[in-house]
Design a protein around this motif. Structure first.
Motif, PDB file in Angstrom:
ATOM      1  N   ASP A 103       9.897   3.126 -14.853  1.00  0.00           N
ATOM      2  CA  ASP A 103      10.852   3.854 -14.199  1.00  0.00           C
ATOM      3  C   ASP A 103      10.855   5.227 -14.309  1.00  0.00           C
ATOM      4  O   ASP A 103      11.287   6.129 -13.202  1.00  0.00           O
ATOM      5  CB  ASP A 103      12.359   3.442 -15.019  1.00  0.00           C
ATOM      6  N   ILE A 104      10.368   5.650 -15.451  1.00  0.00           N
ATOM      7  CA  ILE A 104      10.041   7.268 -15.459  1.00  0.00           C
ATOM      8  C   ILE A 104       8.893   7.808 -14.605  1.00  0.00           C
ATOM      9  O   ILE A 104       9.167   8.616 -13.869  1.00  0.00           O
ATOM     10  CB  ILE A 104       9.382   7.548 -16.817  1.00  0.00           C
ATOM     11  N   ILE A 105       7.872   6.838 -14.379  1.00  0.00           N
ATOM     12  CA  ILE A 105       6.826   7.420 -13.264  1.00  0.00           C
ATOM     13  C   ILE A 105       7.268   7.202 -11.942  1.00  0.00           C
ATOM     14  O   ILE A 105       7.099   8.315 -11.221  1.00  0.00           O
ATOM     15  CB  ILE A 105       5.584   6.492 -13.517  1.00  0.00           C
ATOM     16  N   GLU A 106       8.324   6.348 -11.488  1.00  0.00           N
ATOM     17  CA  GLU A 106       8.567   6.102 -10.219  1.00  0.00           C
ATOM     18  C   GLU A 106       9.658   7.231  -9.841  1.00  0.00           C
ATOM     19  O   GLU A 106       9.653   7.672  -8.953  1.00  0.00           O
ATOM     20  CB  GLU A 106       9.379   4.640  -9.965  1.00  0.00           C
ATOM     21  N   SER A 107      10.466   7.706 -10.957  1.00  0.00           N
ATOM     22  CA  SER A 107      11.558   8.474 -10.658  1.00  0.00           C
ATOM     23  C   SER A 107      10.766   9.976 -10.421  1.00  0.00           C
ATOM     24  O   SER A 107      11.277  10.728  -9.729  1.00  0.00           O
ATOM     25  CB  SER A 107      12.501   9.133 -12.086  1.00  0.00           C
ATOM     26  N   TYR A 108       9.932  10.312 -11.150  1.00  0.00           N
ATOM     27  CA  TYR A 108       9.093  11.632 -10.984  1.00  0.00           C
ATOM     28  C   TYR A 108       8.565  11.464  -9.591  1.00  0.00           C
ATOM     29  O   TYR A 108       8.307  12.478  -8.799  1.00  0.00           O
ATOM     30  CB  TYR A 108       8.283  12.097 -12.144  1.00  0.00           C
TER      31      TYR A 108
END
Length: 144
Positions: A103-108
């Motif tokens: 989720d963190i990677i995709e958000s960025y």
């Protein structure tokens, strides 16, 4: 309609109440629009559905976005906001309970401006919201 400073996208009633209380406690709750799912958030931003008569030139200064939402999930809302020239400059802060690396990677990857995991402790949460408000509403210089 008054200018909205914060678009708060949150479907969990307890988290919504906590966030609004934290904003109020820090005197930054007077210009908040709440969207309880991703579809309502997009309708608000793009002046569709129940917001068809809204002047979309009045953009929020920041979008506080939960990821786990009904109808349209937070990552899809983020993708749509950042893909459209009319909304891509609006700062989006993910405010979620998800610590999942994906989720963190995709958000960025999609262009989020900040990713914050909600603290469980109310006082820490109030402090986080205060810092968020101070930065995005007072210190950040958006493009005109």
């Amino acid at each position: 309609m008054d200018e909205i400073e914060i678009l708060l996208v949150e479907d969990n009633p307890a988290d919504l109440e906590l966030t609004l209380r934290a904003l109020k406690k820090n005197n930054i709750a007077n210009k908040v629009q709440v969207a309880e799912d991703g579809e309502v958030a997009l309708d608000f931003l793009f002046g569709q559905g129940q917001f068809a008569d809204r002047n979309t030139d009045n953009k929020p200064k920041v979008v506080l976005l939960d990821l786990k939402l009904p109808k349209v999930d937070g990552l899809e809302v983020l993708r749509i906001i950042k893909a459209d020239p009319k909304t891509q400059a609006i700062p989006v802060v993910v405010l979620t309970t998800s610590k999942q690396e994906s989720d963190i990677i995709e958000s960025y990857r999609l262009g989020v401006n900040s990713y914050i995991v909600k603290p469980v402790d109310f006082e820490k949460f109030v402090e986080s919201v205060k810092e968020l408000g101070m930065y995005w509403l007072l210190m950040n210089q958006p493009p005109m």
